[in-house]
Design a protein around this motif. Sequence first.
Motif, short mmCIF file in Angstrom:
data_model
loop_
_atom_site.label_atom_id
_atom_site.label_comp_id
_atom_site.label_asym_id
_atom_site.label_seq_id
_atom_site.Cartn_x
_atom_site.Cartn_y
_atom_site.Cartn_z
N GLU A 188 -45.23 74.50 47.18
CA GLU A 188 -46.35 75.42 46.96
C GLU A 188 -47.64 74.68 46.63
O GLU A 188 -48.72 75.04 47.13
CB GLU A 188 -46.00 76.43 45.87
N PRO A 189 -47.62 73.63 45.76
CA PRO A 189 -48.89 72.91 45.50
C PRO A 189 -49.48 72.28 46.75
O PRO A 189 -50.70 72.30 46.94
CB PRO A 189 -48.48 71.85 44.46
N ASP A 190 -48.61 71.72 47.61
CA ASP A 190 -49.14 71.13 48.85
C ASP A 190 -49.76 72.19 49.75
O ASP A 190 -50.81 71.96 50.38
CB ASP A 190 -48.01 70.42 49.59
N VAL A 191 -49.13 73.36 49.79
CA VAL A 191 -49.67 74.44 50.61
C VAL A 191 -51.01 74.91 50.05
O VAL A 191 -51.96 75.16 50.81
CB VAL A 191 -48.67 75.60 50.69
N ARG A 192 -51.12 74.97 48.71
CA ARG A 192 -52.40 75.37 48.11
C ARG A 192 -53.49 74.35 48.42
O ARG A 192 -54.63 74.72 48.75
CB ARG A 192 -52.22 75.54 46.60
N ARG A 193 -53.15 73.06 48.31
CA ARG A 193 -54.14 72.03 48.64
C ARG A 193 -54.55 72.10 50.12
O ARG A 193 -55.71 71.92 50.47
CB ARG A 193 -53.59 70.65 48.31
N LEU A 194 -53.54 72.36 50.97
CA LEU A 194 -53.85 72.49 52.39
C LEU A 194 -54.79 73.66 52.64
O LEU A 194 -55.76 73.55 53.41
CB LEU A 194 -52.55 72.67 53.18
N LEU A 195 -54.55 74.79 51.98
CA LEU A 195 -55.43 75.94 52.14
C LEU A 195 -56.82 75.65 51.60
O LEU A 195 -57.83 76.07 52.20
CB LEU A 195 -54.82 77.16 51.46
N ALA A 196 -56.89 74.92 50.47
CA ALA A 196 -58.20 74.57 49.91
C ALA A 196 -58.96 73.66 50.88
O ALA A 196 -60.17 73.84 51.11
CB ALA A 196 -58.03 73.90 48.55
N LEU A 198 -58.47 73.45 54.07
CA LEU A 198 -58.81 74.25 55.24
C LEU A 198 -60.04 75.10 54.98
O LEU A 198 -60.90 75.26 55.84
CB LEU A 198 -57.61 75.12 55.63
N ASP A 199 -60.14 75.64 53.76
CA ASP A 199 -61.33 76.42 53.40
C ASP A 199 -62.58 75.54 53.41
O ASP A 199 -63.64 75.94 53.91
CB ASP A 199 -61.13 77.04 52.01
N THR A 200 -62.45 74.30 52.88
CA THR A 200 -63.60 73.37 52.92
C THR A 200 -63.97 73.03 54.34
O THR A 200 -65.16 72.97 54.71
CB THR A 200 -63.25 72.10 52.14
N PHE A 201 -62.96 72.79 55.17
CA PHE A 201 -63.23 72.43 56.57
C PHE A 201 -63.94 73.57 57.29
O PHE A 201 -64.92 73.35 58.02
CB PHE A 201 -61.90 72.10 57.25
N LEU A 202 -63.46 74.79 57.08
CA LEU A 202 -64.11 75.94 57.72
C LEU A 202 -65.52 76.14 57.18
O LEU A 202 -66.44 76.53 57.93
CB LEU A 202 -63.27 77.20 57.50
N GLY A 203 -65.73 75.87 55.88
CA GLY A 203 -67.08 75.96 55.33
C GLY A 203 -68.01 74.94 55.95
O GLY A 203 -69.19 75.23 56.24
N GLN A 204 -67.52 73.70 56.17
CA GLN A 204 -68.35 72.68 56.82
C GLN A 204 -68.67 73.08 58.26
O GLN A 204 -69.80 72.88 58.74
CB GLN A 204 -67.63 71.33 56.80
N LEU A 205 -67.69 73.64 58.93
CA LEU A 205 -67.96 74.10 60.29
C LEU A 205 -69.01 75.20 60.30
O LEU A 205 -69.90 75.23 61.16
CB LEU A 205 -66.67 74.60 60.94
N ASP A 206 -68.91 76.12 59.34
CA ASP A 206 -69.90 77.19 59.27
C ASP A 206 -71.29 76.66 58.93
O ASP A 206 -72.30 77.15 59.43
CB ASP A 206 -69.45 78.23 58.24
#
Length: 437
Positions: A188-196, A198-206
């Motif tokens: 679960e911690p790895d999945v949370r870090r992955l989601l975080a 991914l959120d940063t990556f999508l924010g940079q793309l935006d």
Amino acid sequence: MSTWPTSAWPGRTGFATVRRTAVLLLAGVLLTGCGFTVYDLPLPGGGGAGGDSYQVTVRFRDVLDLVPRSAVKVDDVTVGEVEKIHLDGYTAEVVLRLARKVRLPDNATARIRQTSLLGEKFVSLAPPADQAGYGRLGDGDVIPLARTGRDVEVEEVLSALSLLLNGGGVAQLKTIEVELNKAMSGREPDVRRLLARLDTFLGQLDAHKQEITRAIDNLDRLSASLAAQKTTLAAAVDQLPAALKVLADQRRDLTRMLVELSRLGDVGARVIVSSREDLLANLQALDPILTELARAGDSLPKSLQLLFTYPFSDATANAVAGDYTNLQLSLDVDLQGLLSGRTPPPVPPAPPLPRVPLPTKTPTALPTVPVPTALPTVPLPTAVPTSLPTSLPTVPAPHPRSPAPGCLPPLTCANGAASVVPAYDANLGRLLVGGVL
């Protein structure tokens, strides 16, 4: 003599039933023979257009179970009925009868709709939604296939749903869920870090979406340029195999060249290392020269500019008024002295210019000059000569002067007002030139 049983003889009610059946059969035979169908019978619920009406033909790819006498609606209001349906090749042509008061544009659209989930079909007419309407729909007009359509049938929806449930991936959702639980259990911690992340990556793309859009536009322009030069690129690709063959044939020479170039690099490195001290000494010796050149600054370009025009500078032209200038020049060229190494005698200095005394006081008033009141009368000739002289008077020519032995002839100036007489002294070997130009 036999008798009919009383129980088998039909009564009054039986005769009436038989009579009605016979009449109906006869009417059916007559109607069939005259070309009438059941659709021609007046049925309740139809939306008649009345007497004042006009016809419009609509072409559909599929009319489903639309039948004649079905309603025609505009904005869910009945304005006419379906008059006839017939097949023209693979296209169904539906003839509509509309009330004269119905006003639709000439580019109106038609669609087969349904009143409810299990209700009857009807034809819906409407103005176009993607463009402005023009003209007016009139009698005999045709709505083509490009502006017709139909709604989705309930049977089609149920068929697609059954395909999804039976032959689709709904049955595999459980398997996917179980496998995901097994894969993510304890992580679960790895999945949370992955989601975080991914959120940063999508924010940079935006945040960089404008740059991404610009890059896509530039890529589109590059593709257009490549498409415009596809002939040149095709020619280059066609010639590329021959170029590669040449390189393959010269591979041994290229390899030898690279090896020799490596050796040359080693030799150059040894030479640079060996001459390092001499190079540094030369640079140190050049340092004072470069320092003095830098200190000279703008003087060096100015001196070079004057060197090619010596002794006349750029300001010399300002001293020349018109086509002459006041200049007194004395030139002494001693050829024998130059050849023997003797120095020429000194040139005497030019005499000083006379001084003009300036007035010590400024006059307070100017003298008065009398102005005549009237100009004197000049008598005019009474007669004008009618002819001019045919010849001019003869002027005696000056006596030519022969130059003395050992002298050069006189030099005449451009304006003819003065002359410069150069003389050559044979004893001293000097060329003396004096005069005013």
